[in-house]
Design an enzyme around this catalytic site. Structure first.
Site, short mmCIF file in Angstrom:
data_model
loop_
_atom_site.label_atom_id
_atom_site.label_comp_id
_atom_site.label_asym_id
_atom_site.label_seq_id
_atom_site.Cartn_x
_atom_site.Cartn_y
_atom_site.Cartn_z
N HIS A 1 -1.15 -2.18 3.28
CA HIS A 1 -2.57 -2.49 3.04
C HIS A 1 -2.81 -3.95 3.40
O HIS A 1 -2.31 -4.85 2.73
CB HIS A 1 -2.93 -2.25 1.57
CG HIS A 1 -2.82 -0.82 1.15
ND1 HIS A 1 -2.65 -0.44 -0.16
CD2 HIS A 1 -2.86 0.33 1.87
CE1 HIS A 1 -2.59 0.87 -0.23
NE2 HIS A 1 -2.72 1.37 0.98
N MET B 1 -0.24 -1.98 -5.73
CA MET B 1 -1.16 -1.64 -6.80
C MET B 1 -1.84 -0.31 -6.48
O MET B 1 -2.16 -0.03 -5.33
CB MET B 1 -2.21 -2.74 -6.94
CG MET B 1 -3.12 -2.61 -8.14
SD MET B 1 -4.41 -3.89 -8.16
CE MET B 1 -3.41 -5.36 -8.20
N SER C 1 1.85 -2.07 -0.47
CA SER C 1 0.59 -2.78 -0.68
C SER C 1 0.91 -4.17 -1.23
O SER C 1 1.64 -4.93 -0.58
CB SER C 1 -0.32 -1.99 -1.62
OG SER C 1 -1.60 -2.60 -1.70
N THR C 2 0.44 -4.51 -2.42
CA THR C 2 0.64 -5.86 -2.97
C THR C 2 2.13 -6.18 -3.06
O THR C 2 2.89 -5.45 -3.67
CB THR C 2 -0.01 -5.96 -4.36
OG1 THR C 2 -1.35 -5.50 -4.29
CG2 THR C 2 0.04 -7.39 -4.86
N ASP D 1 -2.01 4.98 -3.97
CA ASP D 1 -1.97 5.46 -2.59
C ASP D 1 -0.53 5.76 -2.19
O ASP D 1 0.36 4.93 -2.37
CB ASP D 1 -2.57 4.41 -1.64
CG ASP D 1 -2.72 4.92 -0.22
OD1 ASP D 1 -2.87 6.14 -0.05
OD2 ASP D 1 -2.70 4.10 0.71
#
Length: 361
Positions: free
Chosen positions: A204, A297, A178-179, A300
C-alpha cells in the site's frame, strides 16, 4: 509579556503523554494539556481551545486521521502529527499532510521516552512554528465509499480445492504488505537469491512513490525488482511491485505467468489491494503458489490468503513481534488462512523451501 502557547497532546500512550508534558513544561512559555483519545480531546477543546495540537494517529475509538479531518472541517487548529506510523514519505504521513497537518514527526516503536527527551528542542521549535501557521477550513469528509470485496474485480473460485498446476511449472510467490512494509520487503527481497521464484508484491503506497521504491529495492537486491507494467512476465529472479492506484492480477498465459493491471474500484479500501492479488493467484497458480502477508494495518489480504490456502498454496504470515502493525497478519491468522507464522528474518527461507517443495511435487 506574550501569552503562553497552549499545546494539547492527544495520544493513547501514558508514557508519551507523561514524557511530552515533562519536556514541553520545561519551556515557561508553554502550557500543556493531554488527552488519551480524540473524544476526550474534543471535550477539552470545547472548554479551552488550544493553539496547537500534537497528535498520534493510531488510537482507540477514533483514529488520528479521522480526528484531524474533523478538526480541519469544523474549527481549524494547527496540528503536528507525531506517530510511529508516520515516517516521512509513508502513506500515513502523506495522508496526514493532505488532511491539513502542518508537520509530521516520526516516533520510534521502542524507546519513545528517550526519543522525546533527545528531540526536545526540535519538538518545541516545531510546535511553535506550527502554531504560527495559517490553517484553512476544509470541506467535510465525504461519506465513506462502499467497501468492496475482490468480487468487484474477479469472481471467487468455486468452493472446491483447485488441483495443483502441472509439475515442472515454476512456482510463483505473492506478497502483501502495508504499514511497515517498505522495511519488511527490504528484508525479504534482499534475502532472495538470484534464481528465486518469480514474485509479485502489493505494498500500500501512493502512486508517485512505487516506481522509486522499486528502483531502490533493485539496487539492494540480487534479483531484478521493477514496478509492474501490464503484460510483464513473472519469472525466476524477478519481483514486480504493483504500481500505486492500480490493482495487479496474476494471469496464466500458456506455460508462463504474467501480470495484468486494473483500474477497478478499491477493494478493502485499497488500490492496489492484496486481496485482489491473492485471489488472482489462487485462480492462476493454485497449489503452485506461495502467499506471504506482512506487517500492515487493517485486514486487506486476509480473505485472499485463505482463498490461496484453499487452492492448495503454502501460506506464511509475519509474526506480531517483528511486525510494525500486527493488523493484516493477525486478521489472516484469525480467518484460518495461514500455514506458518514466522519472524521476518525467517520468512525468505520458508518461502524458498515452500517453493522448492512445489517444484518437486
Amino acid at each position: 509579556m506574550p501569552a503562553a502557547l497552549s499545546v494539547l497532546v492527544v495520544d493513547d500512550s501514558a508514557v508519551v503523554r507523561q514524557a511530552a508534558t515533562a519536556i514541553l513544561s520545561q519551556d515557561p512559555g508553554i502550557v500543556v494539556t493531554v488527552a488519551a483519545d480524540p473524544y476526550i480531546a474534543l471535550d477539552k477543546m470545547g472548554r479551552s481551545r488550544p493553539d496547537v495540537i500534537l497528535l498520534d494517529l493510531e488510537m482507540p475509538r477514533m483514529d488520528g486521521l479521522t480526528f484531524l479531518r474533523k478538526i480541519m472541517a469544523e474549527d481549524p487548529i494547527p496540528v503536528v502529527v507525531c506517530s510511529g506510523l508516520a515516517a516521512r514519505g509513508t502513506d500515513a504521513a502523506i495522508r496526514a499532510l493532505e488532511e491539513g497537518a502542518v508537520e509530521v514527526l516520526a516516533k520510534p516503536q521502542l524507546g519513545i521516552r528517550d526519543f522525546l527527551h533527545d528531540s526536545a528542542t526540535v519538538l518545541i521549535d516545531t510546535l511553535r512554528g506550527a502554531a504560527a501557521a495559517k490553517v484553512r477550513r476544509r470541506a467535510p469528509a465525504p461519506a465513506p465509499a462502499p467497501r468492496h470485496s475482490a468480487d468487484i474485480v474477479l469472481p471467487a473460485l468455486p468452493a472446491r480445492r483447485m488441483r495443483p498446476t502441472p509439475s515442472g511449472d515454476a512456482p510463483v510467490v505473492a506478497v502483501g504488505a502495508s504499514t511497515g512494509g517498505t522495511e519488511a520487503l527490504g528484508v525479504l527481497l534482499t534475502a532472495m537469491p538470484a534464481d528465486a521464484p518469480g514474485i509479485v508484491v502489493v505494498q500500500h503506497m501512493p502512486e508517485p512513490f512505487t516506481g522509486a521504491f522499486a528502483r531502490r529495492l533493485h539496487q539492494m537486491c540480487r534479483i531484478e525488482v521493477k514496478e509492474a507494467a501490464a503484460g510483464d512476465a513473472v519469472v525466476p529472479g524477478r519481483a514486480l511491485i504493483a504500481p500505486g492506484n492500480h490493482h495487479v492480477l496474476l494471469r496464466r498465459q500458456g506455460v508462463r505467468y504474467v501480470v495484468e493491471l486494473s483500474d477497478a474500484p478499491p477493494v478493502s479500501r485499497h488500490r492496489p489491494s492484496v486481496d485482489v492479488l491473492f485471489r488472482s493467484t489462487a485462480h492462476a497458480a493454485g497449489a503452485n503458489a506461495v502467499g506471504v502477508i506482512l506487517t500492515g494495518m487493517g485486514d486487506d489480504g486476509a480473505a485472499g490468503l485463505l482463498e490461496m490456502k484453499q487452492a492448495g498454496a503454502a501460506t506464511i504470515a509475519q509474526d506480531e513481534r517483528t511486525s510494525v502493525v500486527f493488523g493484516m497478519p493477525k486478521e489472516a491468522i484469525a480467518k484460518g488462512g495461514v500455514d506458518q507464522v514466522l519472524p521476518l528474518p525467517r520468512i525468505a527461507g520458508a518461502v524458498l523451501k515452500a517453493a522448492g517443495a512445489r517444484i518437486a511435487a
